[in-house]
Design a protein around this motif. Sequence first.
Motif, PDB file in Angstrom:
ATOM      1  N   VAL A 138       0.745  -0.863  -0.241  1.00 49.55           N
ATOM      2  CA  VAL A 138       0.385  -0.614  -0.486  1.00 49.55           C
ATOM      3  C   VAL A 138       0.503   0.868  -0.021  1.00 49.55           C
ATOM      4  CG1 VAL A 138      -2.003   1.593   1.521  1.00 49.55           C
ATOM      5  CG2 VAL A 138      -1.288  -1.124   1.220  1.00 49.55           C
ATOM      6  N   PRO A 139       0.632   2.213  -0.943  1.00 46.30           N
ATOM      7  CA  PRO A 139       1.345   2.981  -0.623  1.00 46.30           C
ATOM      8  C   PRO A 139       1.940   3.761   0.206  1.00 46.30           C
ATOM      9  CG  PRO A 139      -0.157   3.862  -2.735  1.00 46.30           C
ATOM     10  CD  PRO A 139      -0.102   1.955  -2.181  1.00 46.30           C
ATOM     11  N   ASP A 140       0.754   3.824   1.177  1.00 46.94           N
ATOM     12  CA  ASP A 140       1.887   4.615   2.359  1.00 46.94           C
ATOM     13  C   ASP A 140       1.602   3.979   3.640  1.00 46.94           C
ATOM     14  OD1 ASP A 140      -1.587   4.154   2.470  1.00 46.94           O
ATOM     15  OD2 ASP A 140      -1.192   6.059   3.229  1.00 46.94           O
ATOM     16  N   GLY A 141       1.321   2.519   3.119  1.00 50.57           N
ATOM     17  CA  GLY A 141       1.729   1.564   3.834  1.00 50.57           C
ATOM     18  C   GLY A 141       0.337   1.434   5.011  1.00 50.57           C
ATOM     19  N   ALA A 142      -0.614   2.414   4.786  1.00 52.78           N
ATOM     20  CA  ALA A 142      -2.054   2.248   6.262  1.00 52.78           C
ATOM     21  C   ALA A 142      -2.615   1.195   5.615  1.00 52.78           C
ATOM     22  CB  ALA A 142      -2.807   3.699   5.319  1.00 52.78           C
ATOM     23  N   GLU A 143      -3.052   0.996   7.220  1.00 56.43           N
ATOM     24  CA  GLU A 143      -3.645  -0.886   7.173  1.00 56.43           C
ATOM     25  C   GLU A 143      -5.243  -0.011   6.894  1.00 56.43           C
ATOM     26  OE1 GLU A 143      -3.953  -3.159  10.886  1.00 56.43           O
ATOM     27  OE2 GLU A 143      -2.479  -0.942  11.627  1.00 56.43           O
ATOM     28  N   ASP A 144      -5.796  -1.095   6.147  1.00 62.49           N
ATOM     29  CA  ASP A 144      -7.134  -0.870   6.047  1.00 62.49           C
ATOM     30  C   ASP A 144      -8.159  -2.294   6.889  1.00 62.49           C
ATOM     31  OD1 ASP A 144      -9.350   0.502   4.629  1.00 62.49           O
ATOM     32  OD2 ASP A 144      -9.698  -1.493   3.498  1.00 62.49           O
ATOM     33  N   ALA A 145      -8.901  -2.297   7.943  1.00 58.87           N
ATOM     34  CA  ALA A 145      -9.904  -2.895   8.893  1.00 58.87           C
ATOM     35  C   ALA A 145     -10.030  -3.713   7.537  1.00 58.87           C
ATOM     36  CB  ALA A 145     -10.810  -2.281   9.569  1.00 58.87           C
ATOM     37  N   LYS A 146     -11.246  -2.833   6.520  1.00 63.88           N
ATOM     38  CA  LYS A 146     -11.720  -3.825   5.908  1.00 63.88           C
ATOM     39  C   LYS A 146     -11.417  -4.788   4.294  1.00 63.88           C
ATOM     40  CE  LYS A 146     -15.993  -1.242   6.161  1.00 63.88           C
ATOM     41  NZ  LYS A 146     -16.669   0.372   5.811  1.00 63.88           N
ATOM     42  N   SER A 147      -9.815  -4.951   5.201  1.00 57.97           N
ATOM     43  CA  SER A 147      -9.621  -5.388   3.675  1.00 57.97           C
ATOM     44  C   SER A 147      -8.415  -6.694   4.290  1.00 57.97           C
ATOM     45  CB  SER A 147      -7.962  -4.445   3.179  1.00 57.97           C
ATOM     46  OG  SER A 147      -8.388  -3.733   2.591  1.00 57.97           O
ATOM     47  N   LYS A 148      -8.988  -6.725   5.538  1.00 57.08           N
ATOM     48  CA  LYS A 148      -7.734  -7.665   6.668  1.00 57.08           C
ATOM     49  C   LYS A 148      -8.401  -9.087   6.191  1.00 57.08           C
ATOM     50  CE  LYS A 148      -6.112  -4.766  10.136  1.00 57.08           C
ATOM     51  NZ  LYS A 148      -6.109  -4.849  11.892  1.00 57.08           N
ATOM     52  N   MET A 149      -9.304  -9.776   6.011  1.00 60.24           N
ATOM     53  CA  MET A 149      -9.983 -10.735   6.186  1.00 60.24           C
ATOM     54  C   MET A 149      -9.702 -11.709   5.278  1.00 60.24           C
ATOM     55  SD  MET A 149     -14.078 -11.507   7.242  1.00 60.24           S
ATOM     56  CE  MET A 149     -14.490 -13.284   6.968  1.00 60.24           C
ATOM     57  N   GLY A 150      -9.929 -10.478   3.758  1.00 63.09           N
ATOM     58  CA  GLY A 150      -9.854 -11.322   2.763  1.00 63.09           C
ATOM     59  C   GLY A 150      -7.936 -11.598   2.096  1.00 63.09           C
ATOM     60  N   LEU A 151      -7.455 -10.606   3.024  1.00 60.07           N
ATOM     61  CA  LEU A 151      -5.835 -11.118   2.780  1.00 60.07           C
ATOM     62  C   LEU A 151      -5.373 -11.906   3.635  1.00 60.07           C
ATOM     63  CD1 LEU A 151      -4.187  -6.990   2.981  1.00 60.07           C
ATOM     64  CD2 LEU A 151      -4.866  -8.594   0.688  1.00 60.07           C
ATOM     65  N   ALA A 152      -5.956 -12.121   5.326  1.00 57.18           N
ATOM     66  CA  ALA A 152      -5.750 -13.424   6.308  1.00 57.18           C
ATOM     67  C   ALA A 152      -6.378 -14.410   5.314  1.00 57.18           C
ATOM     68  CB  ALA A 152      -6.598 -13.603   7.600  1.00 57.18           C
ATOM     69  N   PRO A 177     -21.159  -5.458  19.377  1.00 55.44           N
ATOM     70  CA  PRO A 177     -20.633  -5.080  20.921  1.00 55.44           C
ATOM     71  C   PRO A 177     -18.562  -4.464  19.425  1.00 55.44           C
ATOM     72  CG  PRO A 177     -19.882  -8.121  20.111  1.00 55.44           C
ATOM     73  CD  PRO A 177     -21.449  -6.711  19.413  1.00 55.44           C
ATOM     74  N   LEU A 178     -18.466  -3.099  19.612  1.00 53.95           N
ATOM     75  CA  LEU A 178     -17.877  -2.690  18.607  1.00 53.95           C
ATOM     76  C   LEU A 178     -15.995  -3.308  19.165  1.00 53.95           C
ATOM     77  CD1 LEU A 178     -18.164   0.986  18.170  1.00 53.95           C
ATOM     78  CD2 LEU A 178     -18.840  -1.163  17.144  1.00 53.95           C
ATOM     79  N   ALA A 179     -16.196  -4.127  20.853  1.00 53.81           N
ATOM     80  CA  ALA A 179     -14.810  -4.169  21.031  1.00 53.81           C
ATOM     81  C   ALA A 179     -14.390  -5.621  20.458  1.00 53.81           C
ATOM     82  CB  ALA A 179     -14.710  -4.317  21.881  1.00 53.81           C
ATOM     83  N   ASP A 180     -15.455  -6.411  19.240  1.00 50.91           N
ATOM     84  CA  ASP A 180     -15.055  -7.470  18.170  1.00 50.91           C
ATOM     85  C   ASP A 180     -14.485  -7.048  17.448  1.00 50.91           C
ATOM     86  OD1 ASP A 180     -14.816  -8.993  20.976  1.00 50.91           O
ATOM     87  OD2 ASP A 180     -17.185  -9.370  19.936  1.00 50.91           O
ATOM     88  N   GLY A 181     -15.250  -5.443  16.936  1.00 51.41           N
ATOM     89  CA  GLY A 181     -14.514  -5.600  15.567  1.00 51.41           C
ATOM     90  C   GLY A 181     -13.358  -5.451  15.188  1.00 51.41           C
ATOM     91  N   LEU A 182     -13.030  -5.760  13.848  1.00 46.69           N
ATOM     92  CA  LEU A 182     -11.935  -5.348  12.855  1.00 46.69           C
ATOM     93  C   LEU A 182     -11.309  -3.758  12.882  1.00 46.69           C
ATOM     94  CD1 LEU A 182     -12.330  -7.700  10.476  1.00 46.69           C
ATOM     95  CD2 LEU A 182     -10.253  -7.610  11.551  1.00 46.69           C
ATOM     96  N   ILE A 183      -9.701  -3.254  13.779  1.00 42.54           N
ATOM     97  CA  ILE A 183      -9.942  -2.346  13.538  1.00 42.54           C
ATOM     98  C   ILE A 183      -8.429  -2.142  12.641  1.00 42.54           C
ATOM     99  CG2 ILE A 183      -9.640  -1.654  15.626  1.00 42.54           C
ATOM    100  CD1 ILE A 183      -7.164  -2.195  16.343  1.00 42.54           C
ATOM    101  N   ASP A 184      -8.068  -0.489  11.659  1.00 39.20           N
ATOM    102  CA  ASP A 184      -6.577  -0.988  11.324  1.00 39.20           C
ATOM    103  C   ASP A 184      -6.289   1.100  12.106  1.00 39.20           C
ATOM    104  OD1 ASP A 184      -8.547   1.812  10.858  1.00 39.20           O
ATOM    105  OD2 ASP A 184      -9.179   0.775   7.975  1.00 39.20           O
ATOM    106  N   GLY A 185      -5.569   1.894  11.253  1.00 32.16           N
ATOM    107  CA  GLY A 185      -5.056   2.971  11.982  1.00 32.16           C
ATOM    108  C   GLY A 185      -5.917   4.217  12.217  1.00 32.16           C
ATOM    109  N   ALA A 186      -7.111   3.597  11.839  1.00 37.10           N
ATOM    110  CA  ALA A 186      -8.290   4.793  11.459  1.00 37.10           C
ATOM    111  C   ALA A 186      -9.857   4.491  12.396  1.00 37.10           C
ATOM    112  CB  ALA A 186      -8.489   5.306  10.560  1.00 37.10           C
ATOM    113  N   VAL A 187     -10.357   4.034  12.071  1.00 38.46           N
ATOM    114  CA  VAL A 187     -11.396   3.406  12.217  1.00 38.46           C
ATOM    115  C   VAL A 187     -11.221   1.826  13.204  1.00 38.46           C
ATOM    116  CG1 VAL A 187     -12.340   4.506  10.106  1.00 38.46           C
ATOM    117  CG2 VAL A 187     -11.986   1.934   9.923  1.00 38.46           C
ATOM    118  N   VAL A 188     -13.191   1.435  13.455  1.00 37.97           N
ATOM    119  CA  VAL A 188     -13.154   0.006  13.703  1.00 37.97           C
ATOM    120  C   VAL A 188     -14.714   0.465  12.804  1.00 37.97           C
ATOM    121  CG1 VAL A 188     -14.712   0.775  15.658  1.00 37.97           C
ATOM    122  CG2 VAL A 188     -14.273  -1.264  16.047  1.00 37.97           C
ATOM    123  N   VAL A 189     -13.822  -0.814  13.120  1.00 34.00           N
ATOM    124  CA  VAL A 189     -16.151  -2.097  11.866  1.00 34.00           C
ATOM    125  C   VAL A 189     -16.619  -2.847  11.986  1.00 34.00           C
ATOM    126  CG1 VAL A 189     -16.592  -2.648   9.513  1.00 34.00           C
ATOM    127  CG2 VAL A 189     -14.266  -1.573  10.031  1.00 34.00           C
TER     128      VAL A 189
END
Lengths: 837, 109
Positions: free
Chosen positions: A536-550, B54-66
């Motif tokens: 990823v260009p700025d190395g940012a994680e993305d929560a919605k991509s994690k499951m698919g990548l895993a 339960p948000l504590a069970d959500g996936l996160i990144d540097g900015a958000v929780v889902v």
Amino acid sequence: MTVLDERPADVPVVPVAKAKLVIVGNGMAGARAVEEILARGGGDLFDITVFGDEPYGNYNRILLSNVLAGTDDTSEIYLNPVDWYAENGIDLRAGVRIARIDRFARVVQGYDGTSMHYDRLVIATGSRSFFPPIEGMWCDDKTLTSGVFGFRSLDDCEGMLAYARGKKTAVVIGGGLLGLEAARGLQNHGLKVHVVHATATLMNAQLDDAAGAILRRSVEGLGISVHTEARTTAIQVDNGAVTGVTFADGTVLGCDMLVVAAGIRPNVGLAQRAGLTVERAIVVDDHLRSIDDDDVYVVGECAQHRGQVYGLVAPLWEQAAVLADHLTRVDTGAAYHGSRMATKLKVAGVDVASMGLKTPEREDDEFVQFSEAKHGVYKMIIVRDDKLVGATLLGDVSKVAFLVQAFDRGLPLPSERISLLFDIGTPSAEVSAAELADDAQVCNCNGVSKGALVACVQDGEKSVSGVMAKTRAGKGCGSCKSLVQQIVEWAADGDVQVDESSQWYVPGVPYAKPELMDKIRELALHSVSSVFAALVPDGAEDAKSKMGLASLLEMMWAEEYVDERDARFINDRVHANIQRDGTFSVIPQMKGGVTDVAQLRTIADVAEKYEIPMIKLTGGQRIDLLGVRKEDLPAVWADLGMPSGYAYGKSFRTVKTCVGSDFCRFGVGDSTMLGIRIEERFQGISGPGKMKLAVNGCPRNCAEALCKDLGVVAIDGGRWEIYVGGAAGAHVRKGDLLATVDDPDVVMTLVGRFLQYYRESATWLERTYSWVPRFGIDRIRAVVVDDTEGIAARLDADIQKAIDAYTDPWKEAAAPVTPGQFRTSLPLTPLPQVPVR
Amino acid sequence: MTGVREGIDLGSVEQIPVGEGRAYVVDGEQVAVFRLRDGSVRALGGTCPHRGGPLADGLIDGAVVVCPLHGYTYDLITGEETANGGAPVRAYVATVCADGEVRVAMPAT
């Protein structure tokens, strides 16, 4: 004729006693007429008696093919069982054949001596098989030679099934719809079948020569021999039973049984003797009354309306409705104007749709034809004055819905005619998106209408993903996504912003799956965080991509995968499926849906101990413990002592089976054992989507293998059919036949190879029901079965790695992997759902 | 981090696995505390305003929780819902102290 009963037409009759309505004929037309009459309050107007020649309730004659093929049991094809008649106050005389109608006394007389008065009479005597005058057909005036059958009634079917036992060869005379269905049905019982057809073209009533030739290839591909332009002149008989047929050129074809499907003839003798006008069938007016007698109605295959006699079911439904409107006086103006003949059916496993003209008739008729014999596909349309006047589809009927509408209603056609036959871009989408009403609900999960989507586009959102994000359309089960896309494209009128990210495997990493896999391999990225950092260009994680990548990394690296728990969805962190109240469901493995006393007792004890609020049987033949608290999960697993059933992940779920050959009277293969074997081998394998499997012990499909991601069906002769890409969830699709093999070991190999190919090729969350049609079953078969790309051995090795990496995740109960892995996240006290600042 | 008026100690940050969240009670309210991969922590109201997930069970990144139930997505700093125009969730100020304790406080207003 003399008018015997003069009623002023416009004075309502107030009956003192109910009038007597007699229906002669208890087939699909007669019974449908009765249903329509009852639906209009006819039960209060009439005492109804139904006479049926056959000693049964009313059944769906169309499904006789399935009975013969063994896919339906006779009990499954009844439309109205005998009880239904009693419940609706109808006097059913099943097995009583009417000998005579005395129209002057208004009495019908049965062969059993019954004599019954009527005020109104409905004739629905239908048709019978036509037996051409061939020497040897009959053993006496009324009895066919032993081994010779028509194909018209339940008795015909059962006779054939009984006779076919132990027989080797069957000849079917007639290569029309019925003949081909009979041939396929008998073939299912292990007979070698020959179809003998008098003209050059199979199904020549519906198909032109080109289509007939392609159908012939497809039928022959099934192993059925086809003899065209073959006129049968004699039936060979030995010891009173059929032994073969002789053709006009003197050649002889030996056989053990003979089915005559050379057409049908309306049953009109009764009407003729009653003095009613009969041409090809009984002549009726627009109210479906005999033109000779206002009290006698005629419906179905024995009726001739404006010169047409219909042998299909749709016109019969229309006729029955008009008849009932008129007879009950709900609408005395109701009139039948004839039916346009459009048919869509499956003949011997081949999809066929045909409507209107078979061939162009005028010089300026537009004729568009596509033929791909090798794949059994044929399509053609005939357009006259910008209206569709004829169409034939064979092998691929995906476009039939619009064609039938256009044909029936004379809809305007796209100027690119080819788009009527293929999805070649926007025109066909425009048609369907444009046709939808504004208030039509497009996304049924989140309740988004077409109007809402269009408004969103008009407000300036021009990308499909943008509209989906703003309206939430397509964000539920996802089955409406392609329609959402069509509507957005239509509403934006070509001004759609192509969004590159739609091609990406996951939204946060800018690569499609194949490139992403190349990069991951090249840079040896073994964990989700390393993928974000490197790609990823700025190395940012993305929560919605994690499951698919895993999922992808686990598939690619198997045991070498570096599993970061935070990349997992909660279900995969705690190996259970989160429910709407934040509790979890626990489904232990129950291989092939087979359990035992000890398992059941353990499950009962656990449910009691942990106060499980609901115990539910799942569709996958397992037991679901619902409402388990997260903090109880480890103890529940420990007490169960059973492995995880993986009912929470994008992974191999379960193999549903039927009872197979051990107990079932019909089973031809040990489906239970094979199902357990498959589940043992592939348990827990992860993938882009769920993988639900099933194994049937016979073609009756009790385990629903035809609509699974992968389904195996035992067929006669120790063989197994493998179907892939089926679904019966938000999307319903019958699987495509991948291969037919004769060894369960080969089934095991192909299952593994198919699953691995799917895991590698499908996009994230793409189930097999979209992946298989997207890739094409031919391409998948080439790779998986025929190994044309030479990757079969590699696929086998890679799935083996995944199998070797399996561990039962419920073993984590003993030692949690992360601190507080099973700590509750639920409110400890009731809280307001929307906090106030 | 600035603006913290007074905090409540929740115990060691090591109770929260890297990249995940855990639920706590702060001042009688359910709070989800997340430990980002960069080592910092964030805290939001623990219950999704949409359907109580339960948000504590959500996936996160540097900015958000889902949210694990229906994918509603909350900014880890502001508590704004960013995917569906939903209601925001309460945001807290969370810090890791020098001794490795997590401290959560109401934001300065």
